[in-house]
Design an enzyme around this catalytic site. Structure first.
Site, PDB file in Angstrom:
ATOM      1  N   ASP A 414       0.868  -1.162   0.000  1.00 48.69           N
ATOM      2  CA  ASP A 414       0.000   0.000   0.000  1.00 48.69           C
ATOM      3  C   ASP A 414       0.914   1.224   0.000  1.00 48.69           C
ATOM      4  OD1 ASP A 414      -2.290   1.531   0.393  1.00 48.69           O
ATOM      5  OD2 ASP A 414      -1.885   1.612   2.532  1.00 48.69           O
ATOM      6  N   LYS A 415       0.416   2.346  -0.383  1.00 47.99           N
ATOM      7  CA  LYS A 415       1.278   3.522  -0.369  1.00 47.99           C
ATOM      8  C   LYS A 415       1.104   4.314   0.921  1.00 47.99           C
ATOM      9  CE  LYS A 415       0.600   7.391  -2.691  1.00 47.99           C
ATOM     10  NZ  LYS A 415       0.948   8.516  -1.836  1.00 47.99           N
ATOM     11  N   PHE A 554     -17.548  10.117   4.146  1.00 45.71           N
ATOM     12  CA  PHE A 554     -16.586   9.712   3.128  1.00 45.71           C
ATOM     13  C   PHE A 554     -16.645   8.210   2.930  1.00 45.71           C
ATOM     14  CE2 PHE A 554     -12.436   8.102   1.968  1.00 45.71           C
ATOM     15  CZ  PHE A 554     -12.104   8.909   0.906  1.00 45.71           C
ATOM     16  N   LYS A 577     -15.944  17.869  -0.596  1.00 44.94           N
ATOM     17  CA  LYS A 577     -14.485  17.800  -0.661  1.00 44.94           C
ATOM     18  C   LYS A 577     -14.142  16.393  -1.117  1.00 44.94           C
ATOM     19  CE  LYS A 577     -12.401  16.702   3.234  1.00 44.94           C
ATOM     20  NZ  LYS A 577     -12.016  16.809   4.638  1.00 44.94           N
ATOM     21  N   ARG A 608      -0.562  15.064  -1.839  1.00 44.78           N
ATOM     22  CA  ARG A 608      -1.939  14.558  -1.914  1.00 44.78           C
ATOM     23  C   ARG A 608      -2.863  15.747  -2.122  1.00 44.78           C
ATOM     24  NH1 ARG A 608      -2.470   9.561   0.861  1.00 44.78           N
ATOM     25  NH2 ARG A 608      -4.527  10.036   1.645  1.00 44.78           N
ATOM     26  N   ARG A 799      -5.464   4.333  -8.116  1.00 44.12           N
ATOM     27  CA  ARG A 799      -6.919   4.404  -8.186  1.00 44.12           C
ATOM     28  C   ARG A 799      -7.559   3.047  -7.967  1.00 44.12           C
ATOM     29  NH1 ARG A 799      -7.319   9.247  -7.389  1.00 44.12           N
ATOM     30  NH2 ARG A 799      -7.235  10.808  -9.020  1.00 44.12           N
ATOM     31  N   ASP A 826      -1.529  -1.018   5.840  1.00 43.00           N
ATOM     32  CA  ASP A 826      -1.792  -0.571   7.202  1.00 43.00           C
ATOM     33  C   ASP A 826      -3.257  -0.279   7.477  1.00 43.00           C
ATOM     34  OD1 ASP A 826      -1.934   1.716   5.607  1.00 43.00           O
ATOM     35  OD2 ASP A 826      -1.595   2.978   7.347  1.00 43.00           O
ATOM     36  N   ASP A 830      -6.661  -2.402   3.129  1.00 44.51           N
ATOM     37  CA  ASP A 830      -5.656  -3.383   2.695  1.00 44.51           C
ATOM     38  C   ASP A 830      -5.971  -4.783   3.193  1.00 44.51           C
ATOM     39  OD1 ASP A 830      -4.124  -1.269   1.627  1.00 44.51           O
ATOM     40  OD2 ASP A 830      -3.425  -0.813   3.649  1.00 44.51           O
TER      41      ASP A 830
END
Lengths: 1143, 370
Positions: A414-415, A554, A577, A608, A799, A826, A830
């Site tokens: 994961d990033k 979200f 947002k 980001r 994405r 994390d 994931d």
């Protein structure tokens, strides 16, 4: 069975009305609703007893035995044991019964003890008091007596006894704070909300008055999902229905914080609570080593059966002569004579099986399990993987996969939070193309490198000013950040000083905290949420109040969030947002191009970005939206889908305000780690939900892509221009051409020139590639894609939805080489890929601990992956590989002489060794050295393994357990056993192998019998097998010396003792003084020494020759290091002497 | 100390250690101990098998084994051994008749005498063996067919022998002592040795029949049951002889120390042989004085009382005379094996030496360049 339950069951299957089946109705306080509203159907629910224990006192023995014998190995040994009991077999049942009994008993004791602990814990939980409201009074009851529908009073710092719906709290706004640390490890406080209509109830009386029913779904294990509806009956009106969501549901196991008390009603009790449903263990992952081990076992089982068959056949061929079958000196009993020949043959076959069964020893399973269990402690103990900041080291959730860490070929990472810190820093924002950098104001310093436009200079006109302030307010309002006025809160903390107490912003998303803080630095401070009003301190130090009407939360699919607020002036706004890709299509006006340009610029920098948009709402529009949302929220079925649809309708026709940029710094040593993994031959894939440019920038920063890497793009942007088909084929051609020329180049020595490729693919394109075949051509996409991926050293997938991450892992897992995959992440997003990959590693990060909880191993930081794989993984692999091979080897050595002996004893199943030796060979004589080896062997020192990652390639593809090597070990075992047997044979045959009967006198000599023969073979065997391991050991600590020489000594002492006494409990004394007599004979000593040396010679020779002629890089390093250490020690000695001279 | 201190150099460790206490206070008890064992950094000797290290071992083994082998070979060759087959398979052999018409119940013993000559005198003590071939004493049914507690003098076992002895457990309702197939098939040929003096007279050579069994067997493992009187026949009252025996167990020898279960011929026979071809010690011919060899060269006659049938299972019977050395009996195998292994090791040592010189330097160079 209760009748109503039965009816319920029948109705489930008959009505077919799904709404009914999947929901339950709970009557609060067990009070019937007013008549006529709905039929009162009392449902039966389990009581609140938690049963985590497996056994009861009565069923422990049968159930535990059943569980244990369900394992194939145990069952096999049980069968052997039973065969020995039933038929007349060469070895006594003790030889296999004792080890089996030992293993079973030890396991049973361990499981029994664990279960006893669970019982104790269960009892403590089930008996702890809970406060239940009955008839307006508080009654204390034991927790296990709590029933669904009971209204419970929970006080501060108490744990919720079951899953509860929050009715009211001591706080006026009907909120309470809860920590779910024991459920998912997140220690941050979460806010839960009481039902609107009941939140005013503050006394037992009031609560007791409530007449309501709750309809909710049947229990399901997802901690974060809940849908339900509460119907409140007031007088005789129609009931008021209110939606219930996971924000109303207090989970069992969570703890109430900062709230004096709450009233809540139990809806899921006992084993149906979400915590209990989550007890269920994950599916077992099996390592590649285990698979090869099982394959080897099958081979040995075949060998065993064929040995028994060969011997049985030969026995009957040999016995066809009646004088051989039954010579006059060796008569059979009548019973034996009368038995049918087929039965005799079958018993003989079984007897041979029993005789040779030790080739698959019980102890191998025990040793492998012990090795894995004990070995995993080295990971938790590792000081280098301890993180001072978190105060935690690595965690091992399963020890079954230790060696798999040494076999990884693909790393999926994961990033955010994994490669990067997930520690966000607000960098800048851009309103209509004007860039604002907070530091410029805050510190009064001009920051170098920030992009030109200073805030004050760029002050736009009055119109722009208004837009700018709207933008800031939007960011101050559009979030789910909480303010904590506390000294210490775990989680994400940032101090904001307001003169009085220190407050922190807390949020599940670090981006939001960074944004709100950034706004504070730009002059707008978010103060608190009070009575549904958000308070903002603006630049003029005035408090602005906005009524918070709706929060559209979200989610990772929508990738945006919105709030609807009413300003003090009465205007209604919707602020939204989200990620640029999800905002831009919904924007109808605003300076889209300029913002877009800025966003892209920032993304390339690795920041980001988020876009902010708004929409002014009329009262009417707002009303429509409310209806839309309410109807969606009240739905019991498909609520998520309906909500998504509603959100989609609401969040459109927006006006773009601007964009923000937040920096997420790379984790410490992330680049170094990725580089090491690359050098170790692993392919690293980054799977992220971030946008392509940001992710690519991070990849460059973390050295996943180097400057020389040729990037292949497979993105929507490209596939819009060309068809997916063409792009794929073109890329495939590029890569394959390179690949072909590469294979040519390797011969001409130009391989260093080769280009390495990096692939970037986005989620949309990926799903197009993965789409199941529509026509013939698209079926190939997957193959071509895989082919491209295989030739790329690094792949970036951006994405990505969480499920797509798992899909990618699955795709690679299923490709034709079946590579070993590792996923590291994390966050909750994931988890699916962590569960899917062969090895799942969780980072104990900031986004909660779900990943760590679901992983196989958890580490504090990404950089620890390097040591985990390159050092621990490497060690575990070589250790277990040797363990497996050695175990098979030593049992071939052990059993093959018995097989050979059958040719010399008329195939009569006469065992070569004494019962004690047969029993103890695997249990004690040869067990400890290999166990110790498999725990602490280090063929190369840790530092070298870390410094030189390419050594990892030496053990890739399970290479120490290839068939070639397995066959080598087996043949070595066969050779050694031939040496033992025929060596002893020639010493005994045709010559007098004799001893002096009276010790110390030489005047007589005696003849040895068959037991001495067996003891001689066995002695050579034990010494050879132990010394063979000693030769393989590269790391001799004092423990190794102790165990290796100790077990040889133990063998000698045991043999002396075993033969030194007439054991009254044995009905034979065949070993009496045999060992001593053997040792008193000179040729025995000479023979043992000779045979041990002959047995070890080929292996030593093979090792030395291979090392000299075809050294692996591991061996080169070993040799080199040896030279170095010699040099170093010389230098050290020289320096010592020089220093001593100087004094 | 700090987690990273040992991976860095020592000076760095000190530097990083200086601001350390702050971090140390924060660290919780969950921090693993920094012991050498837990960190897998126990001090260790790390040997590697390379051509260089193994070379000396090969040469040492070679140099050590060849002399030992030669010594063993010479010693073994100095041992004098004479073996004669008296089964009587051929028509021409003296025991042919005895071997042909044989029955267990014949009261008249069949005798035959076999002549042979020794080319060399046998010095020191000479051991006399009987050898049997194709005789499966190691057959499982046979090996277990005994009762060790009966042989140990246990009175209960004497009257009620172990089930393992079947079908040689009871006879005519009486327990068999000693029970079992092994005891039942006790070797019962009597061998006598005569020296044929050149002057024509035959001298009987004295054969010692004690001291041929393991001391521990004779004195601990095998015991006569202790009864009321010293008379063995009284103790064995209520038992019967094995089916194939001609006398009772208490009639095996006149010497009370060599009678009953502690009869050494029985003890020797009860130690089952490892292989189907075996020999067992029968008698010892003790050296009489320094002047004369124990068995001078010349002609001898072996007088056999032929009781033991082996023809039915194609077995053979042999008589062996042998002297011994410090390493036991004649055993060329050990010497030859030692010489072979020694030379192979020496040869391999040379090969390795060449390899070491040729490739050792090359691989080192490769290391440096890589």
């Amino acid at each position: 069975m209760d009748f109503s339950a039965l009816r319920n069951l029948i109705s489930r299957y008959c009505t077919g009305e799904e709404n009914w089946v999947d929901s339950r109705t709970v009557y609060i306080g067990h009070r019937e609703p007013p008549p006529g509203t709905e039929a009162y159907i009392p449902q039966r629910f389990p009581d609140n007893r938690i049963v985590s224990s497996k056994y009861t006192f009565w069923n422990f023995v049968p159930k535990n035995l059943f569980e244990q014998f369900r394992r194939v190995a145990n069952f096999y040994f049980l069968i052997i044991f039973l065969v020995q009991l039933i038929i007349d077999t060469p070895t006594s049942p003790v030889t296999s019964g004792l080890p089996l009994f030992f293993v079973i008993t030890v396991t049973a004791i361990k499981q029994g003890y664990e279960d006893w602990l669970r019982h104790k814990a269960d009892n403590a939980v089930n008996q702890c008091p809970v406060h239940i409201i009955q008839h307006g009074k508080v009654v204390r009851k034991q927790s296990r007596k709590l029933r669904v529908g009971d209204v419970v009073l929970v006080k501060e710092d108490e744990t919720f006894p079951s899953d509860l719906i929050l009715l009211s709290t001591s706080r006026d706004d009907g909120t309470c704070f809860v920590t779910t640390a024991s459920l998912d490890g997140e220690s941050s406080h979460k806010t839960y909300y009481a039902v609107q209509d009941t939140k005013s109830f503050n006394t037992e009386k009031e609560v007791d008055m409530l007449r309501a029913t709750i309809e909710c779904e049947q229990p399901q294990p997802d901690l974060y999902k809940f849908v339900g509806r509460i119907n409140i009956y007031q007088d005789r009106d129609e009931p008021i229905a209110r939606p219930l969501g996971s924000e109303n549901l207090l989970l069992r196991g969570a703890t109430l914080k900062n709230t004096e008390f709450v009233y809540a009603v139990a809806i899921y009790t006992g084993m149906e609570s979400k915590m209990a449903l989550n007890y269920q263990s994950k599916s077992q992952k099996r390592s590649a080593v285990e698979k090869s081990m099982n394959a080897f076992l099958v081979v040995y089982l075949c060998i065993l059966i064929s040995k028994a068959l060969i011997n049985t056949t030969l026995k009957y061929v040999w016995q066809s002569n009646p004088n051989r079958d039954e010579p006059w000196y060796n008569g059979k009993t009548d019973h034996e004579r009368q038995r049918h020949v087929m039965i005799r043959a079958f018993t003989d076959f079984l007897a041979f099986m029993v005789l040779f069964n030790y080739i698959i020893p019980v102890s191998m399973y025990v040793t492998v399990e012990m090795q894995k269990f004990l070995g995993s402690y080295f990971i938790t103990w590792d000081d280098e993987m301890f993180d001072e900041e978190l105060g935690e080291g690595a965690l091992v959730n399963t020890s079954d996969l230790n060696e798999e860490l040494g076999q990884v070929e693909y790393v999926f990472t994961d990033k955010t939070g994994t490669l990067t810190e997930n520690n966000m820093e607000f960098i800048e924002c851009c309103v209509d193309g004007h860039v604002y950098v907070p530091h410029a104001i805050c510190n009064g310093q001009i920051l170098s490198g920030s992009s030109g436009i200073d805030m004050i200079d760029s002050s736009p006109g009055p119109d722009g000013k208004e837009r700018e302030e709207l933008f800031f307010r939007a960011l101050c309002l559009c979030h789910t950040v909480q303010v904590k006025e506390e000294e210490t809160v775990d989680g994400i903390k940032r101090g904001i000083h307001q003169g009085k107490a220190t407050s922190f912003y807390i949020s599940s998303s670090p981006d939001e905290v960074a944004l709100v803080e950034g706004m504070k630095r730009l002059g707008f401070t978010y103060l608190r949420l009070k009575d549904n009003h958000m308070e903002i301190l603006n630049r003029e130090d005035e408090v602005e109040r906005f009524e918070l009407l709706e929060v559209l939360n979200f989610d990772s699919v929508r990738r945006r969030m919105s709030v609807i607020v009413r300003s003090s002036s009465g205007h209604l706004y919707l602020f939204c947002k989200g990620a640029d890709s999800s905002i831009f299509p919904r924007v109808i006006s605003g300076k889209v191009d300029r913002v877009r340009a800025r966003v892209e610029h920032n993304a390339v920098e690795g920041l980001r970005t988020l876009c902010v948009a708004y929409k002014a709402l009329s009262q009417e529009e707002y009303h429509n939206m409310c209806q839309l949302l309410d109807s969606a929220k009240l739905a019991l079925q498909d609520r998520d889908r309906k909500l998504a649809e509603a959100y989609d309708l609401i969040e459109r026709d927006l006006v773009l305000l601007g964009a923000t940029a937040v920096e997420d710094r790379l984790q410490e040593k992330a680049a170094d780690t990725i580089e090491s993994l690359h050098k170790a031959g692993m392919k690293v894939w980054v799977l992220t939900g971030d946008k392509m440019e940001t992710a690519a920038a991070t990849c460059y920063a973390s050295k996943l892509f180097r400057r020389s890497t040729q990037i292949l793009e497979l993105t929507t942007k490209r596939t819009e221009e060309q068809s997916l088909h063409d792009v794929l084929f073109e890329l495939g051609r590029t890569v394959l051409r390179q690949h072909d020329s590469l294979t040519h180049d390797t011969f001409s020595g130009l391989s260093s020139e080769f280009q390495d490729y990096g692939l970037i693919i986005d989620g949309a394109t990926l799903s197009a590639v993965m789409k199941p075949a529509q026509d013939d051509s698209s079926g190939n996409y997957r193959e071509i894609f895989l082919e491209i991926c295989r030739n790329c050293s690094a792949v970036l997938c951006c994405r990505m939805a969480p499920l797509q991450k798992a899909q990618i892992v699955k795709l690679i897992k299923a490709s034709k080489e079946h590579p070993i995959t590792l996923a590291v992440g994390d966050g909750a997003n994931d988890v699916s890929m962590i569960l899917e990959a062969h090895v799942g590693i969780g980072i104990m990060g900031k986004e909660g601990r779900q990943a760590a909880r679901n992983s196989d191993y958890a580490i504090p930081k990404f950089k620890h992956l390097k040591k985990m794989l390159l050092v621990h993984g490497h060690y575990y692999y070589i250790r277990i590989a040797e363990l497996v091979q050695y175990f098979f080897y030593k049992n071939v050595c052990f059993i093959f002489p018995q097989f050979l002996y059958q040719f010399f004893c008329g195939f009569s199943q006469q065992p070569l060794y004494d019962t004690a030796y047969l029993t103890l060979y695997n249990i004690s004589f040869t067990s400890l050295p290999i166990l110790l080896y498999s725990l602490i062997e280090q063929h190369i020192s840790m530092d070298i393994l870390k410094r030189d990652p390419s050594l990892y390639r030496d053990i890739a593809k399970n290479c120490l357990l290839r068939w070639r090597i397995f066959i080598y070990w087996t043949f070595l075992g066969l050779f050694d056993s031939m040496v033992f047997f025929f060596g002893a044979y020639f010493l005994f045959d045709n010559t007098t192998f004799t001893s002096n009967g009276q010790l110390m006198t030489t005047n007589t000599q005696m003849i040895f019998g068959n037991w001495t023969f067996g003891t001689l073979v066995f002695t050579v065997l034990v010494f050879t097998v132990t010394l063979k391991l000693a030769l393989d050991t590269h790391y001799w600590t004092w423990i190794n010396h102790f165990v290796v020489w100790g077990s040889l000594l133990f063998y000698v002492v045991f043999s002396l003792l075993w033969g030194g006494v007439i054991w009254p409990f044995l009905n034979y004394q065949r070993m009496y003084y045999v060992f001593v007599q053997m040792l008193s004979s000179g040729p025995a000593w000479l023979g043992i020494g000779l045979l041990v040396i002959i047995s070890l010679l080929p292996d030593v020779l093979k090792k030395v020759l291979c090392r000299a002629l075809w050294p692996t890089s591991t061996e080169r390093i070993q040799t080199k290091r040896k030279c170095l250490t010699v040099e170093q020690s010389t230098i050290f000695m020289l320096s010592q002497t020089s220093s001593s001279l100087s004094f | 100390m700090m987690a990273s201190s040992y991976s860095t150099k020592e000076e760095d460790g000190h530097q990083s250690g200086a601001p350390g206490p702050g971090g140390g206070v924060n660290a919780k008890s969950r921090k693993p101990d920094n012991t050498a064992f837990k960190q897998q950094r126990l001090p260790a000797w790390q040997p590697i098998l390379t051509a260089g290290t193994v070379l000396p071992a090969f040469f040492i083994i070679g140099l050590l084994f060849i002399p030992i082998g030669i010594g063993l070979y010479v010693t073994s060759n100095n041992i004098k051994e004479y073996e004669i087959d008296y089964t009587g398979v051929d028509m021409s052999s003296p025991c042919f008749n005895c071997s042909q018409n044989y029955s267990w119940n014949s009261t008249k013993p069949c005798r035959c005498s076999v002549s042979f000559s020794l080319d060399q005198p046998f010095e020191s003590n000479v051991f006399m063996y009987y050898g049997l071939s194709n005789y499966y004493q190691n057959h499982r049914r046979y090996v277990k067919s005994r009762d060790d507690s009966q042989l140990n003098g246990n009175l209960n076992a004497l009257k009620d022998p172990s089930k393992e002895c079947e079908p040689y457990r009871m006879n005519d309702g009486l327990p068999i002592a000693p029970c079992g197939a092994i005891a039942n098939s006790l070797f019962n040929d009597t061998l006598e040795l005569y020296y044929n003096d050149p002057n024509g007279t035959k001298t009987l050579i004295k054969l010692v029949k004690t001291g041929i069994a393991w001391w521990t067997d004779k004195h601990v493992k095998f015991r006569n049951p202790v009864g009321d009187g010293s008379n063995l026949s009284a103790v064995f009252q209520g038992t019967t002889k094995p089916v194939n025996w001609q006398k009772y167990v208490y009639q095996l020898d006149s010497d009370p120390d060599n009678n009953g279960f502690i009869n050494e011929d029985l003890i020797v026979w009860m130690r089952t042989a490892a292989l189907p071809t075996f020999r067992k010690l029968y008698r010892i011919i003790e050296k009489q004085g320094d002047a004369t060899p124990t068995l001078p060269r010349g002609n001898y006659t072996l007088l056999v009382t032929y009781n033991y049938p082996v023809r039915s299972f194609e077995g053979r019977k042999r008589m062996i005379l042998s002297t011994i050395s410090w390493m036991g009996g004649k055993n060329p195998f050990l010497g030859i094996a030692y010489i072979t292994v020694g030379s192979v090791c020496f040869f391999l040592g040379v090969v390795l030496l060449i390899i070491h010189h040729k490739y050792g330097s090359r691989s080192n160079n490769a290391d440096i360049s890589s």
